[in-house]
Write a protein that holds these residues in place. Structure first.
Motif, PDB file in Angstrom:
ATOM      1  N   ASP A 175     -12.677 -68.731 -97.429  1.00  0.00           N
ATOM      2  CA  ASP A 175     -12.783 -69.571 -98.515  1.00  0.00           C
ATOM      3  C   ASP A 175     -11.378 -70.281 -98.912  1.00  0.00           C
ATOM      4  OD1 ASP A 175     -15.200 -68.699 -98.640  1.00  0.00           O
ATOM      5  OD2 ASP A 175     -15.103 -67.479-100.338  1.00  0.00           O
ATOM      6  N   ALA A 176     -10.344 -69.627 -98.470  1.00  0.00           N
ATOM      7  CA  ALA A 176      -9.016 -70.008 -98.681  1.00  0.00           C
ATOM      8  C   ALA A 176      -9.147 -71.590 -98.366  1.00  0.00           C
ATOM      9  CB  ALA A 176      -7.973 -69.486 -97.936  1.00  0.00           C
ATOM     10  N   GLY A 177      -9.899 -72.185 -97.370  1.00  0.00           N
ATOM     11  CA  GLY A 177      -9.834 -73.624 -97.026  1.00  0.00           C
ATOM     12  C   GLY A 177     -10.944 -74.288 -97.436  1.00  0.00           C
ATOM     13  N   ILE A 178     -11.587 -73.989 -98.676  1.00  0.00           N
ATOM     14  CA  ILE A 178     -12.432 -74.697 -99.139  1.00  0.00           C
ATOM     15  C   ILE A 178     -12.008 -76.002 -99.942  1.00  0.00           C
ATOM     16  CG2 ILE A 178     -14.245 -74.701-101.240  1.00  0.00           C
ATOM     17  CD1 ILE A 178     -14.734 -71.961-100.742  1.00  0.00           C
ATOM     18  N   GLN A 179     -10.973 -75.770-100.451  1.00  0.00           N
ATOM     19  CA  GLN A 179      -9.941 -76.970-101.133  1.00  0.00           C
ATOM     20  C   GLN A 179      -8.634 -77.085-100.081  1.00  0.00           C
ATOM     21  OE1 GLN A 179      -9.268 -75.736-105.307  1.00  0.00           O
ATOM     22  NE2 GLN A 179     -10.086 -77.526-105.848  1.00  0.00           N
ATOM     23  N   LEU A 180      -8.213 -78.325-100.162  1.00  0.00           N
ATOM     24  CA  LEU A 180      -6.955 -78.468 -99.358  1.00  0.00           C
ATOM     25  C   LEU A 180      -6.006 -79.354-100.517  1.00  0.00           C
ATOM     26  CD1 LEU A 180      -7.927 -80.059 -95.820  1.00  0.00           C
ATOM     27  CD2 LEU A 180      -7.506 -77.532 -96.499  1.00  0.00           C
ATOM     28  N   VAL A 181      -4.864 -79.138 -99.898  1.00  0.00           N
ATOM     29  CA  VAL A 181      -3.743 -79.932-100.836  1.00  0.00           C
ATOM     30  C   VAL A 181      -3.010 -80.884 -99.348  1.00  0.00           C
ATOM     31  CG1 VAL A 181      -1.692 -80.014-101.865  1.00  0.00           C
ATOM     32  CG2 VAL A 181      -3.171 -78.312-102.521  1.00  0.00           C
ATOM     33  N   ILE A 182      -3.184 -82.093 -99.500  1.00  0.00           N
ATOM     34  CA  ILE A 182      -2.371 -82.733 -98.471  1.00  0.00           C
ATOM     35  C   ILE A 182      -1.235 -83.520 -98.997  1.00  0.00           C
ATOM     36  CG2 ILE A 182      -2.728 -84.726 -96.798  1.00  0.00           C
ATOM     37  CD1 ILE A 182      -5.669 -84.055 -96.592  1.00  0.00           C
ATOM     38  N   GLU A 183      -0.154 -83.270 -98.634  1.00  0.00           N
ATOM     39  CA  GLU A 183       1.161 -83.806 -99.242  1.00  0.00           C
ATOM     40  C   GLU A 183       2.057 -84.361 -98.333  1.00  0.00           C
ATOM     41  OE1 GLU A 183       2.321 -80.278-101.527  1.00  0.00           O
ATOM     42  OE2 GLU A 183       3.927 -80.106-100.067  1.00  0.00           O
ATOM     43  N   GLU A 184       3.148 -85.177 -98.964  1.00  0.00           N
ATOM     44  CA  GLU A 184       4.060 -85.806 -98.295  1.00  0.00           C
ATOM     45  C   GLU A 184       4.740 -84.849 -97.564  1.00  0.00           C
ATOM     46  OE1 GLU A 184       7.553 -88.094-100.161  1.00  0.00           O
ATOM     47  OE2 GLU A 184       6.652 -86.740-102.009  1.00  0.00           O
ATOM     48  N   TYR A 185       5.409 -85.100 -96.589  1.00  0.00           N
ATOM     49  CA  TYR A 185       6.366 -84.278 -95.741  1.00  0.00           C
ATOM     50  C   TYR A 185       7.890 -84.412 -96.485  1.00  0.00           C
ATOM     51  CZ  TYR A 185       9.197 -82.281 -91.918  1.00  0.00           C
ATOM     52  OH  TYR A 185      10.128 -81.669 -91.108  1.00  0.00           O
ATOM     53  N   LEU A 186       8.470 -83.543 -96.732  1.00  0.00           N
ATOM     54  CA  LEU A 186       9.832 -83.501 -97.200  1.00  0.00           C
ATOM     55  C   LEU A 186      10.749 -82.941 -96.090  1.00  0.00           C
ATOM     56  CD1 LEU A 186       9.329 -82.123-100.855  1.00  0.00           C
ATOM     57  CD2 LEU A 186       9.496 -84.575 -99.965  1.00  0.00           C
ATOM     58  N   ARG A 187      11.983 -83.630 -95.790  1.00  0.00           N
ATOM     59  CA  ARG A 187      12.717 -83.292 -94.609  1.00  0.00           C
ATOM     60  C   ARG A 187      14.196 -82.671 -95.599  1.00  0.00           C
ATOM     61  NH1 ARG A 187      12.154 -85.138 -89.898  1.00  0.00           N
ATOM     62  NH2 ARG A 187      10.691 -86.650 -90.571  1.00  0.00           N
ATOM     63  N   GLY A 188      14.455 -81.474 -95.068  1.00  0.00           N
ATOM     64  CA  GLY A 188      15.427 -80.924 -95.688  1.00  0.00           C
ATOM     65  C   GLY A 188      15.984 -79.576 -95.426  1.00  0.00           C
ATOM     66  N   PHE A 189      16.527 -78.575 -96.261  1.00  0.00           N
ATOM     67  CA  PHE A 189      16.496 -77.225 -96.155  1.00  0.00           C
ATOM     68  C   PHE A 189      15.677 -76.509 -97.067  1.00  0.00           C
ATOM     69  CE2 PHE A 189      20.413 -78.234 -98.450  1.00  0.00           C
ATOM     70  CZ  PHE A 189      20.385 -77.241 -99.258  1.00  0.00           C
ATOM     71  N   GLU A 190      15.549 -75.354 -96.628  1.00  0.00           N
ATOM     72  CA  GLU A 190      14.738 -74.411 -97.861  1.00  0.00           C
ATOM     73  C   GLU A 190      15.707 -73.535 -98.606  1.00  0.00           C
ATOM     74  OE1 GLU A 190      10.648 -73.250 -96.856  1.00  0.00           O
ATOM     75  OE2 GLU A 190      11.062 -74.600 -95.107  1.00  0.00           O
ATOM     76  N   ALA A 191      15.543 -73.285 -99.896  1.00  0.00           N
ATOM     77  CA  ALA A 191      16.022 -72.099-100.657  1.00  0.00           C
ATOM     78  C   ALA A 191      14.972 -71.508-101.532  1.00  0.00           C
ATOM     79  CB  ALA A 191      17.082 -72.758-101.460  1.00  0.00           C
ATOM     80  N   SER A 192      15.091 -70.250-101.607  1.00  0.00           N
ATOM     81  CA  SER A 192      14.247 -69.458-102.695  1.00  0.00           C
ATOM     82  C   SER A 192      15.089 -68.924-103.883  1.00  0.00           C
ATOM     83  CB  SER A 192      13.918 -68.087-101.636  1.00  0.00           C
ATOM     84  OG  SER A 192      13.295 -68.595-100.663  1.00  0.00           O
ATOM     85  N   ILE A 193      14.688 -69.277-105.066  1.00  0.00           N
ATOM     86  CA  ILE A 193      14.931 -68.657-106.141  1.00  0.00           C
ATOM     87  C   ILE A 193      14.065 -68.232-106.816  1.00  0.00           C
ATOM     88  CG2 ILE A 193      16.179 -69.230-108.551  1.00  0.00           C
ATOM     89  CD1 ILE A 193      17.405 -71.620-107.428  1.00  0.00           C
ATOM     90  N   ILE A 194      14.275 -66.654-107.156  1.00  0.00           N
ATOM     91  CA  ILE A 194      13.328 -65.606-107.945  1.00  0.00           C
ATOM     92  C   ILE A 194      14.037 -65.224-109.331  1.00  0.00           C
ATOM     93  CG2 ILE A 194      12.345 -63.403-107.845  1.00  0.00           C
ATOM     94  CD1 ILE A 194      12.704 -63.565-104.912  1.00  0.00           C
ATOM     95  N   ALA A 195      13.070 -65.610-110.138  1.00  0.00           N
ATOM     96  CA  ALA A 195      13.548 -65.458-111.640  1.00  0.00           C
ATOM     97  C   ALA A 195      12.635 -64.083-112.247  1.00  0.00           C
ATOM     98  CB  ALA A 195      13.377 -66.772-112.571  1.00  0.00           C
ATOM     99  N   PHE A 196      13.171 -63.446-113.126  1.00  0.00           N
ATOM    100  CA  PHE A 196      12.601 -62.697-114.082  1.00  0.00           C
ATOM    101  C   PHE A 196      12.085 -63.329-115.129  1.00  0.00           C
ATOM    102  CE2 PHE A 196      15.752 -59.786-111.868  1.00  0.00           C
ATOM    103  CZ  PHE A 196      15.360 -58.500-111.865  1.00  0.00           C
ATOM    104  N   ALA A 197      10.960 -62.740-115.509  1.00  0.00           N
ATOM    105  CA  ALA A 197      10.219 -63.472-116.909  1.00  0.00           C
ATOM    106  C   ALA A 197      10.019 -62.417-117.870  1.00  0.00           C
ATOM    107  CB  ALA A 197       9.001 -64.046-116.363  1.00  0.00           C
ATOM    108  N   ASN A 198      10.342 -62.706-119.195  1.00  0.00           N
ATOM    109  CA  ASN A 198      10.284 -61.757-120.308  1.00  0.00           C
ATOM    110  C   ASN A 198       9.219 -62.267-121.157  1.00  0.00           C
ATOM    111  OD1 ASN A 198      11.394 -63.729-121.891  1.00  0.00           O
ATOM    112  ND2 ASN A 198      13.147 -62.464-122.592  1.00  0.00           N
ATOM    113  N   GLY A 199       8.408 -63.307-120.773  1.00  0.00           N
ATOM    114  CA  GLY A 199       7.371 -63.831-121.683  1.00  0.00           C
ATOM    115  C   GLY A 199       7.439 -65.023-122.515  1.00  0.00           C
ATOM    116  N   THR A 200       8.723 -65.140-122.626  1.00  0.00           N
ATOM    117  CA  THR A 200       9.085 -66.511-123.234  1.00  0.00           C
ATOM    118  C   THR A 200      10.418 -67.089-122.561  1.00  0.00           C
ATOM    119  OG1 THR A 200      10.629 -65.366-124.797  1.00  0.00           O
ATOM    120  CG2 THR A 200       8.672 -65.975-125.542  1.00  0.00           C
ATOM    121  N   GLU A 201      11.203 -66.619-121.712  1.00  0.00           N
ATOM    122  CA  GLU A 201      12.319 -67.336-120.850  1.00  0.00           C
ATOM    123  C   GLU A 201      12.226 -66.519-119.524  1.00  0.00           C
ATOM    124  OE1 GLU A 201      16.319 -67.100-123.249  1.00  0.00           O
ATOM    125  OE2 GLU A 201      14.991 -65.529-123.944  1.00  0.00           O
ATOM    126  N   LEU A 202      13.018 -67.422-118.589  1.00  0.00           N
ATOM    127  CA  LEU A 202      13.173 -67.203-117.253  1.00  0.00           C
ATOM    128  C   LEU A 202      14.198 -66.980-116.965  1.00  0.00           C
ATOM    129  CD1 LEU A 202      10.662 -69.737-115.852  1.00  0.00           C
ATOM    130  CD2 LEU A 202      10.066 -67.529-116.249  1.00  0.00           C
TER     131      LEU A 202
END
Ligand code: AMP
Ligand code: GLY
Length: 412
Positions: A175-202
């Motif tokens: 079922d993961a493939g019932i809907q698709l997102v088709i998007e423009e290809y972006l060229r660059g490098f990747e980064a991951s940022i993880i935030a803690f959430a307290n309900g009102t702020e990140l």
């Protein structure tokens, strides 16, 4: 305090190591855990939401931390809250920002978050007609959870049509493939940022570089992550400003506007191009192997910051002025067909880094491989080179049949 940690990967091992010396914690349980967590607490063999709920009630668990996405999308947080059990993570509805790429893309578009241009499709023929008029490459994503495999970068029309057929008609990811997102290809490098959430702020952590491709030099298929370094050496203050203004702030505004006040983690998967920082995806959890390099550099007590977030208080994250490197050792064939059950040897000779098990299991006094990503080696140092040398020395020591790893983690 008794703590339950849901998951069994290198990420959950890193959570366990970060919490292990906290005097307020009397016992840690892991569902289902691995050989690292077995040493630091007790592994339990529950994995259904109901089974985990009953376990938490019976053992009077004071706090549950959820690692992977699947239980969040199944609604573990909603279920625990119904029973007044303290749990750190988003409700099902919020977890759909990860569990449905169609939903998250609409959220990004509605809230003016800087992201790749995209269109969502529910019908096969509409998707096929659309790609006939595009310039390639393009990116085709199955909307639902597909274990990190539901994204294809199509180089030409043939590949695009075949991918849409596989996802929507053959339903290779169900079922993961019932809907698709088709998007423009972006060229660059990747980064991951993880935030803690307290309900009102990140509250964002330091940016991390995750190595997604299976082979040295960034070749081969995409994986869950073959290694990581923190802080990301490529992500400059200027990229961060772009992230803050065009991604972090509008995400928080969008969450508040939708009356979503969750307490947990939110992970921003970013692509940095010549035109700045773009959001590729949200995950509503910690990353693996990002967590393995974030926690060794975090000075705060993890327990304190989670409790503060759960109480809606602001937190002040502090970071060591060091570098961390994580190298993932894998079973031959990963991320495709793997063979497991091989003994992991020389673990007693590891001297320079921390071993965090993932796809491994104990059998008597031996430890055997049991998954694609077998273990993480993690070290810190004053420089990337110092941290890198430590993990690579230990990688030469550890042996298991058909094992492999990338040779360029933390090398710039
Ligand atoms: P996602 O699950 O959406 O983060 O996609 C998985 C991986 O596919 C990303 O980590 C990128 O390596 C790649 N990817 C996703 N979207 C794009 C895009 N628009 N342009 C280029 N690469 C992408
Ligand atoms: N390393 C990427 C993730 O955890 O999704």
């Amino acid at each position: 305090m008794k703590i339950l940690i849901v998951g069994n990967g290198g990420r959950e091992s890193a959570i366990a190591v970060k919490l292990k010396d906290d005097k307020r914690i009397s016992k840690m349980y892991f569902a289902k855990g691995n050989p690292t967590t077995a040493k630091l607490g007790q592994n339990v063999y529950e994995d259904s939401v109901e089974g985990l709920r009953d376990f938490a009630i019976k053992e009077r668990i004071d706090l549950t931390i959820v690692g992977p996405e699947a239980p969040l999308v199944e609604g573990i947080v909603d279920e625990f809250k119904k029973h007044n059990l303290k749990i750190f993570g988003p409700r099902r509805k919020t977890a759909l920002l990860e569990g449905s790429k169609a939903f998250s893309k609409k959220f990004m578009q509605t809230n003016n978050i800087k992201t790749a241009k995209a269109v969502v499709f529910d019908a096969y023929h509409d998707a096929i007609d659309y790609v006939r008029n595009l310039k390639f490459p393009i990116v085709i994503k199955a909307s639902g959870l597909a274990g990190g495999k539901g994204v294809v970068i199509a180089e030409d029309l043939n590949e695009a049509e075949a991918t849409i057929h596989k996802f929507m008609i053959e339903r290779i990811y169900g079922d993961a493939g019932i809907q698709l997102v088709i998007e423009e290809y972006l060229r660059g490098f990747e980064a991951s940022i993880i935030a803690f959430a307290n309900g009102t702020e990140l509250f964002p952590c330091i940016p991390v570089k995750d190595y997604k491709k299976a082979e040295t030099g960034d070749y081969g298929p995409n994986t869950g992550g073959m290694g990581s370094v923190a802080p990301s050496p490529e992500f400059t203050a200027e990229h961060y400003k772009d992230f803050q203004e065009n991604i972090l702030a509008p995400t928080l505004a969008g969450l508040n506007a939708a009356d979503i006040h969750f307490k947990g983690f939110i992970f921003f998967g970013l692509m940095v191009t010549a035109d700045g920082t773009y959001l590729l995806e949200y995950n509503l959890r910690l990353g693996d192997p990002e967590t393995q390099v974030i926690f060794p550099l975090m000075e705060n007590s993890l327990y304190d910051v989670i409790i503060d977030c759960l109480e809606g208080k602001p937190i002040d994250l502090k970071w060591k002025n060091e570098k961390a490197v994580c190298l993932v050792m894998c079973s031959g064939g990963y991320p495709r067909v793997i063979e497991t059950g091989f003994e992991i040897k020389n673990l007693d000779k590891v001297e320079n880094s921390e071993v965090l098990f993932a796809g491994a299991r104990a059998l008597g006094d031996k430890i055997l491989t049991s998954g694609g990503r077998v273990l993480s080696l993690v070290a810190t140092g004053a420089t990337y080179g110092e941290a890198r040398d430590k993990v690579y020395k230990d990688a030469l020591t550890i042996k298991f049949d058909y094992g492999f790893y990338r040779h360029d983690i933390g090398k710039f």
